[in-house]
Design a protein around this motif. Structure first.
Motif, PDB file in Angstrom:
ATOM      1  N   TYR A   1      44.898  41.679  40.368  1.00 37.83           N
ATOM      2  CA  TYR A   1      43.808  41.796  39.043  1.00 37.83           C
ATOM      3  C   TYR A   1      42.350  41.669  39.410  1.00 37.83           C
ATOM      4  CZ  TYR A   1      43.882  37.173  37.863  1.00 37.83           C
ATOM      5  OH  TYR A   1      43.751  35.833  37.221  1.00 37.83           O
ATOM      6  N   CYS A   2      41.421  41.753  39.022  1.00 36.87           N
ATOM      7  CA  CYS A   2      40.193  41.845  39.449  1.00 36.87           C
ATOM      8  C   CYS A   2      39.720  41.163  37.754  1.00 36.87           C
ATOM      9  CB  CYS A   2      39.341  42.956  40.058  1.00 36.87           C
ATOM     10  SG  CYS A   2      37.260  42.626  40.442  1.00 36.87           S
ATOM     11  N   PRO A   3      39.032  40.087  37.929  1.00 33.49           N
ATOM     12  CA  PRO A   3      38.323  39.133  36.756  1.00 33.49           C
ATOM     13  C   PRO A   3      37.221  40.145  36.382  1.00 33.49           C
ATOM     14  CG  PRO A   3      39.140  37.406  38.493  1.00 33.49           C
ATOM     15  CD  PRO A   3      39.092  39.144  38.908  1.00 33.49           C
ATOM     16  N   GLY A   4      37.579  40.043  34.845  1.00 32.47           N
ATOM     17  CA  GLY A   4      36.222  41.126  34.702  1.00 32.47           C
ATOM     18  C   GLY A   4      35.830  42.628  34.788  1.00 32.47           C
ATOM     19  N   VAL A   5      36.837  43.777  35.414  1.00 30.94           N
ATOM     20  CA  VAL A   5      37.248  44.802  35.694  1.00 30.94           C
ATOM     21  C   VAL A   5      38.172  45.715  35.237  1.00 30.94           C
ATOM     22  CG1 VAL A   5      37.275  46.636  37.172  1.00 30.94           C
ATOM     23  CG2 VAL A   5      35.878  44.650  37.892  1.00 30.94           C
ATOM     24  N   PRO A   6      38.162  46.852  34.214  1.00 32.08           N
ATOM     25  CA  PRO A   6      39.359  46.744  33.403  1.00 32.08           C
ATOM     26  C   PRO A   6      40.451  47.143  34.227  1.00 32.08           C
ATOM     27  CG  PRO A   6      37.852  47.434  32.955  1.00 32.08           C
ATOM     28  CD  PRO A   6      36.510  46.709  33.636  1.00 32.08           C
ATOM     29  N   CYS A   7      41.793  46.759  34.255  1.00 30.98           N
ATOM     30  CA  CYS A   7      42.614  47.441  35.460  1.00 30.98           C
ATOM     31  C   CYS A   7      42.801  48.825  35.247  1.00 30.98           C
ATOM     32  CB  CYS A   7      44.064  46.832  34.925  1.00 30.98           C
ATOM     33  SG  CYS A   7      43.823  44.814  34.399  1.00 30.98           S
ATOM     34  N   ASP A   8      42.039  49.648  34.570  1.00 30.41           N
ATOM     35  CA  ASP A   8      42.088  51.063  34.936  1.00 30.41           C
ATOM     36  C   ASP A   8      41.592  51.365  35.921  1.00 30.41           C
ATOM     37  OD1 ASP A   8      40.443  50.743  33.327  1.00 30.41           O
ATOM     38  OD2 ASP A   8      40.163  52.605  32.223  1.00 30.41           O
ATOM     39  N   GLU A   9      40.593  51.168  35.593  1.00 26.00           N
ATOM     40  CA  GLU A   9      39.242  51.010  37.446  1.00 26.00           C
ATOM     41  C   GLU A   9      39.717  50.212  38.423  1.00 26.00           C
ATOM     42  OE1 GLU A   9      35.435  49.913  36.369  1.00 26.00           O
ATOM     43  OE2 GLU A   9      35.345  50.068  33.706  1.00 26.00           O
ATOM     44  N   VAL A  10      40.221  49.128  38.295  1.00 24.70           N
ATOM     45  CA  VAL A  10      40.858  48.893  39.578  1.00 24.70           C
ATOM     46  C   VAL A  10      41.808  50.077  40.086  1.00 24.70           C
ATOM     47  CG1 VAL A  10      42.034  47.294  41.029  1.00 24.70           C
ATOM     48  CG2 VAL A  10      40.621  46.553  39.073  1.00 24.70           C
TER      49      VAL A  10
ATOM     50  N   CYS B   1      35.676  44.386  48.550  1.00 25.31           N
ATOM     51  CA  CYS B   1      34.703  44.827  49.154  1.00 25.31           C
ATOM     52  C   CYS B   1      33.921  46.762  48.018  1.00 25.31           C
ATOM     53  CB  CYS B   1      34.652  45.312  50.479  1.00 25.31           C
ATOM     54  SG  CYS B   1      34.901  44.074  51.342  1.00 25.31           S
ATOM     55  N   ALA B   2      35.020  47.071  47.203  1.00 26.79           N
ATOM     56  CA  ALA B   2      34.858  48.076  46.773  1.00 26.79           C
ATOM     57  C   ALA B   2      33.853  47.032  45.725  1.00 26.79           C
ATOM     58  CB  ALA B   2      35.959  48.909  46.536  1.00 26.79           C
ATOM     59  N   PHE B   3      34.586  46.328  44.904  1.00 29.31           N
ATOM     60  CA  PHE B   3      33.996  45.885  43.564  1.00 29.31           C
ATOM     61  C   PHE B   3      32.982  44.636  44.021  1.00 29.31           C
ATOM     62  CE2 PHE B   3      38.101  47.161  42.400  1.00 29.31           C
ATOM     63  CZ  PHE B   3      37.165  48.577  41.323  1.00 29.31           C
ATOM     64  N   ASP B   4      33.044  44.197  45.294  1.00 28.53           N
ATOM     65  CA  ASP B   4      32.235  43.271  45.850  1.00 28.53           C
ATOM     66  C   ASP B   4      32.303  41.563  44.498  1.00 28.53           C
ATOM     67  OD1 ASP B   4      30.159  41.487  46.748  1.00 28.53           O
ATOM     68  OD2 ASP B   4      28.858  42.436  45.939  1.00 28.53           O
ATOM     69  N   ARG B   5      33.714  41.311  44.023  1.00 28.90           N
ATOM     70  CA  ARG B   5      34.260  40.547  43.500  1.00 28.90           C
ATOM     71  C   ARG B   5      35.247  39.829  43.794  1.00 28.90           C
ATOM     72  NH1 ARG B   5      32.842  42.690  37.030  1.00 28.90           N
ATOM     73  NH2 ARG B   5      32.517  39.937  36.851  1.00 28.90           N
ATOM     74  N   PRO B   6      35.816  38.749  43.053  1.00 27.89           N
ATOM     75  CA  PRO B   6      37.041  38.436  44.093  1.00 27.89           C
ATOM     76  C   PRO B   6      38.555  39.234  42.949  1.00 27.89           C
ATOM     77  CG  PRO B   6      36.259  36.194  43.326  1.00 27.89           C
ATOM     78  CD  PRO B   6      35.659  37.406  42.679  1.00 27.89           C
TER      79      PRO B   6
END
Length: 185
Positions: free
Chosen positions: A150-159, A112-117
């Protein structure tokens, strides 16, 4: 010193985004006219305490609001239980241990925080599968308290940063582009 303020600012902004996103999605999923017609689905912890098997059943096979039309028992609003199952070559029934309901809830909040898969690459594991992937002997995956994602399109350190704000333990694997998240018990 500048980097410390930047890190604090980033985490504060991500925390606020998480809160706003979750409130927004809760409001969107239960509007005033729908609230009378639909009871909210049981939380992961409610379903887990009622079920004697490791799978958590969904109240309906209705797709989640974002249009995913896959059928199956739901772990949460955006994740099927099968996404957390052991992916060994038939050495177990897929459920050598029950997934921790708190972990399922926090991964849903992360989504929900990233609003992406968010893609789950490994959930619960049997001992043989854990050895195949090079997991440690007492891995939290063996008891259903960990997942790799992982969250596609989001750097792993942000996740990883957002996962930590949610209270998850995180081990970052930047070269493999995924994060290991866990609940300590």
């Amino acid at each position: 010193m500048k980097n410390i303020y930047k890190t604090i600012s980033r985490r504060l902004i991500l925390s606020i985004m998480l809160l706003v996103s979750c409130v927004f999605f809760i409001g969107m999923s239960f509007g005033p006219e729908e609230a009378a017609d639909k009871a909210p689905p049981p939380t992961v912890s409610e379903t887990a305490t009622q079920a004697s098997e490791p799978t958590v059943s969904a109240p309906e096979t209705e797709p989640p609001p974002d249009g995913d039309v896959t059928d199956g028992p739901w772990a949460s609003a955006h994740f099927l239980m099968d996404e957390y199952a052991c992916d060994c070559a038939g050495d177990c029934d897929g459920w050598p241990a029950e997934m921790d309901p708190e972990l399922l809830e926090k991964i849903e909040a992360l989504r929900c925080a990233f609003d992406r898969p968010i893609i789950i690459t490994s959930g619960v594991r049997c001992e043989r599968r854990n050895a195949e992937v090079g997991g440690i002997e007492n891995s939290w995956h063996l008891s259903g308290h960990a997942a790799d994602l992982y969250c596609p399109g989001v750097p792993c350190d942000e996740v990883a940063a957002v996962a930590r704000t949610l209270g998850l333990g995180v081990i970052e694997y930047p070269y493999q582009q995924f994060d290991h998240v866990e609940i300590w018990r």
